[in-house]
Design a protein around this motif. Structure first.
Motif, PDB file in Angstrom:
ATOM      1  N   GLN A   1       1.114  -1.107   0.093  1.00 12.50           N
ATOM      2  CA  GLN A   1      -0.104   0.046  -0.503  1.00 12.50           C
ATOM      3  C   GLN A   1       0.572   1.378  -0.243  1.00 12.50           C
ATOM      4  O   GLN A   1       0.956   2.261  -0.814  1.00 12.50           O
ATOM      5  CB  GLN A   1      -1.291   0.254   0.948  1.00 12.50           C
ATOM      6  N   ASN A   2       2.106   1.267   0.770  1.00 11.75           N
ATOM      7  CA  ASN A   2       2.661   2.823   0.347  1.00 11.75           C
ATOM      8  C   ASN A   2       3.257   2.654  -0.974  1.00 11.75           C
ATOM      9  O   ASN A   2       3.940   3.562  -0.942  1.00 11.75           O
ATOM     10  CB  ASN A   2       4.479   2.271   1.883  1.00 11.75           C
ATOM     11  N   GLU A   3       3.434   1.333  -1.505  1.00  7.78           N
ATOM     12  CA  GLU A   3       4.284   1.622  -2.569  1.00  7.78           C
ATOM     13  C   GLU A   3       2.825   2.392  -3.557  1.00  7.78           C
ATOM     14  O   GLU A   3       4.006   3.049  -4.351  1.00  7.78           O
ATOM     15  CB  GLU A   3       5.262   0.421  -3.219  1.00  7.78           C
ATOM     16  N   TYR A   4       1.907   1.642  -3.830  1.00  9.09           N
ATOM     17  CA  TYR A   4       1.134   2.323  -3.992  1.00  9.09           C
ATOM     18  C   TYR A   4       1.128   4.279  -4.537  1.00  9.09           C
ATOM     19  O   TYR A   4       0.859   4.492  -5.095  1.00  9.09           O
ATOM     20  CB  TYR A   4       0.148   1.501  -4.139  1.00  9.09           C
TER      21      TYR A   4
ATOM     22  N   ILE B   1      -7.607   2.645  -5.066  1.00  9.94           N
ATOM     23  CA  ILE B   1      -6.338   1.225  -4.918  1.00  9.94           C
ATOM     24  C   ILE B   1      -5.913   1.744  -3.300  1.00  9.94           C
ATOM     25  O   ILE B   1      -5.530   0.837  -2.924  1.00  9.94           O
ATOM     26  CB  ILE B   1      -5.118   1.598  -6.366  1.00  9.94           C
ATOM     27  N   CYS B   2      -5.043   3.061  -3.482  1.00 13.38           N
ATOM     28  CA  CYS B   2      -4.688   3.730  -2.341  1.00 13.38           C
ATOM     29  C   CYS B   2      -5.196   3.904  -0.691  1.00 13.38           C
ATOM     30  O   CYS B   2      -5.162   3.875   0.297  1.00 13.38           O
ATOM     31  CB  CYS B   2      -3.719   4.941  -2.141  1.00 13.38           C
ATOM     32  N   ASN B   3      -7.044   4.801  -1.114  1.00 14.64           N
ATOM     33  CA  ASN B   3      -7.285   4.915   0.055  1.00 14.64           C
ATOM     34  C   ASN B   3      -8.598   4.108   0.163  1.00 14.64           C
ATOM     35  O   ASN B   3      -9.502   4.311   1.943  1.00 14.64           O
ATOM     36  CB  ASN B   3      -7.931   6.494   0.350  1.00 14.64           C
ATOM     37  N   ILE B   4      -9.489   3.094  -0.646  1.00 17.70           N
ATOM     38  CA  ILE B   4     -10.371   2.338  -0.617  1.00 17.70           C
ATOM     39  C   ILE B   4     -10.117   0.950  -0.391  1.00 17.70           C
ATOM     40  O   ILE B   4     -10.571   0.300   0.492  1.00 17.70           O
ATOM     41  CB  ILE B   4     -11.586   2.821  -1.536  1.00 17.70           C
ATOM     42  N   HIS B   5      -9.149   0.477  -1.474  1.00 11.66           N
ATOM     43  CA  HIS B   5      -9.232  -1.317  -1.752  1.00 11.66           C
ATOM     44  C   HIS B   5      -8.331  -1.266   0.057  1.00 11.66           C
ATOM     45  O   HIS B   5      -7.196  -0.962   0.287  1.00 11.66           O
ATOM     46  CB  HIS B   5      -8.327  -1.514  -2.720  1.00 11.66           C
TER      47      HIS B   5
ATOM     48  N   LYS C   1      10.989   2.950 -10.632  1.00  9.23           N
ATOM     49  CA  LYS C   1      11.523   2.690  -9.406  1.00  9.23           C
ATOM     50  C   LYS C   1      10.280   1.476  -8.577  1.00  9.23           C
ATOM     51  O   LYS C   1      10.741   0.170  -8.697  1.00  9.23           O
ATOM     52  CB  LYS C   1      12.249   3.439  -8.765  1.00  9.23           C
ATOM     53  N   THR C   2       9.340   2.255  -8.930  1.00 14.77           N
ATOM     54  CA  THR C   2       8.237   1.869  -7.771  1.00 14.77           C
ATOM     55  C   THR C   2       7.540   0.904  -8.698  1.00 14.77           C
ATOM     56  O   THR C   2       7.415   0.051  -7.189  1.00 14.77           O
ATOM     57  CB  THR C   2       7.262   3.019  -7.414  1.00 14.77           C
ATOM     58  N   ILE C   3       7.012   0.658  -9.677  1.00 16.66           N
ATOM     59  CA  ILE C   3       6.316  -0.158 -10.176  1.00 16.66           C
ATOM     60  C   ILE C   3       7.599  -1.254 -10.382  1.00 16.66           C
ATOM     61  O   ILE C   3       7.193  -2.536 -10.123  1.00 16.66           O
ATOM     62  CB  ILE C   3       6.323  -0.036 -11.755  1.00 16.66           C
TER      63      ILE C   3
END
Length: 470
Positions: free
Chosen positions: A31-34, A99-103, A170-172
């Protein structure tokens, strides 16, 4: 041959422990990475919109997302690039926000099918290969847009788009690595589920099993009866059969148990130095997600403000306003008397807000925080030269001021709902979505600030104990 219940009991216990470990460690990291990727994408979109290279999606706030899907990525005409990429990047950003805040990142919500969709989203733009010759329409279009910026003389914009693409790559890569880890674990959980529901069930006639192949045949027959609508993966069923009845079952079982082993990080006596100054910059960089959120909020507030002004304008007021604009005379202050509600105590207080000053302050922050997206911007480089204590004070000050802005936005949102004339109620625009997004960004900033405080406090305690090299 009989099913080894002792081995399966040990396996089930190990699987439960590993599942708890995944929930506590892997999914928060994912989640942090997204969230980091979402922040970078917001900065990229904000840059492209300001440069006029993409058009903002006018229907963005009308679209509701209820599940994770890959946005459209088909081909389009070159003369449609600005409009289509504006709409697609907007939809992509909304999906990442969901994805970050609801999923909810849990093992139950991250099935193998769900992982395929997430991989499709990660590959929506091929960040590692943003070139004009790309076969993917979105990647090709972004590469052409990036090229047009790099051919210009705006060094800040050039640095920002380069940083955004590099950071996204890098993040992906990190996200895909985590998803690979989850996929492998899901496969093993699938096999554990079959063991629980089929291998140790009365229907499974283990005394009639003469080989691994015979086991797979019997599992396949019982599968639809005992597993319901769960997909059937023959290669994983064959692995179970080999682990239970194959010639190399002891070796395979050892490998299987090792997969469920939890690697505890040994506290080595290595004196690893934590760069606390860099931790502060990571916290400050999260402000880079605010510009598009603040811009959307202040845009709607401006429209609501104009409606309130129209309600109060007399004919002579309109004439005076024309003269002020014609001769460049500064507008007289417009003061809102707002009711502020404390979220913890529900106590109410009143605060007078000069709308013009508030609007100017928000606009200034949008410009400042936009520069935080690139480490090579003059503002960021100037901040890097400061002492750590000065940087911390700056972070704390910005965080406090942004929280106050969020409070004022919330109060204005409530004010416009209740203070306009009845015929204008439907014209008033809500900023509830923007408030949620701003709040989530500030929560992430505050979390990183808290992590910094925790590390610094630990270092101070160690120094008091006479432990050096902290």
């Amino acid at each position: 041959m009989d099913v080894d219940t002792s081995f399966n009991g040990s396996l089930f216990t190990a699987a439960e422990a590993k599942l708890s470990w995944f929930e506590a460690n892997v999914f928060p990291q994912l989640q942090n990475e997204y969230q980091s990727f979402h922040t970078t994408l917001c900065n990229l979109i904000n840059l492209l919109e300001k440069k006029g290279l993409i058009q903002p999606d006018p229907y963005k706030n009308d679209k509701k997302i209820s599940s994770i899907t890959v946005p459209p990525d088909g081909p389009f005409l070159d003369n449609e690039r600005s409009m289509v990429m504006g709409a697609r990047l907007s939809e992509f950003e909304s999906m990442l926000d969901y994805i970050c805040n609801i999923h909810k990142f849990t093992i139950a919500n991250t099935t193998m099918n769900q992982i395929k969709i997430l991989l499709g989203i990660n590959n929506y733009i091929q960040w590692s290969s943003v070139v004009p010759t790309s076969q993917k329409a979105n990647t090709k279009a972004l590469a052409e847009i990036a090229s047009s910026i790099k051919m210009g003389s705006d060094k800040l914009a050039i640095n920002m788009i380069t940083d955004c693409i590099t950071q996204s790559t890098k993040t992906i890569n990190r996200i895909n690595g985590i998803l690979k880890e989850i996929t492998d674990f899901q496969k093993e959980l699938y096999k554990v589920d079959i063991r629980r529901k089929i291998l140790i069930s009365p229907q499974f006639q283990s005394d009639k099993i003469t080989s691994a192949a015979a086991s797979s045949t019997q599992i396949r027959k019982l599968f639809p009866i005992l597993m319901g609508k769960v997909p059937y993966y023959p290669e994983l069923v064959d692995e179970i059969s080999e682990e239970e009845f194959g010639e190399n079952k002891e070796k395979l079982r050892q490998i299987l148990l090792e997969k469920f082993a939890i690697e505890e990080k040994k506290k080595e006596k290595k004196h690893t130095t934590i760069n606390t100054k860099e931790m502060l910059f990571e916290a400050i960089k999260t402000f880079g997600a605010l510009p598009p959120q603040l811009e959307s909020a202040i845009g709607k507030i401006e429209e609501n403000h104009e409606i309130i002004l129209d309600e109060k304008r007399t004919f002579w007021e309109k004439i005076k306003e024309l003269f002020r604009k014609a001769f460049g005379i500064q507008e007289k202050p417009f003061i809102y008397s707002l009711t502020i509600t404390d979220q913890l105590t529900q106590a109410k207080r009143h605060e007078d807000v000069d709308y013009n000053e508030f609007h100017t302050d928000v606009s200034r922050r949008i410009r400042v925080y936009t520069a935080f997206a690139g480490r090579k911007s003059p503002g960021f480089m100037k901040l890097e030269a400061q002492e750590e204590s000065v940087i911390y004070e700056y972070l704390a000050k910005q965080l406090s001021e942004c929280h106050h802005i969020l409070v004022l936005f919330t109060a204005l949102n409530e004010f416009y709902k209740t203070s306009c004339q009845p015929e204008n109620k439907t014209k008033m625009k809500s900023i509830q979505m923007e408030l949620t997004a701003i709040k989530n960004t500030l929560v992430r900033t505050n979390q990183r600030k808290a992590e910094y405080n925790s590390v610094v406090e630990e270092q101070e305690q160690l120094k008091k104990l006479g432990i050096s090299n902290v």
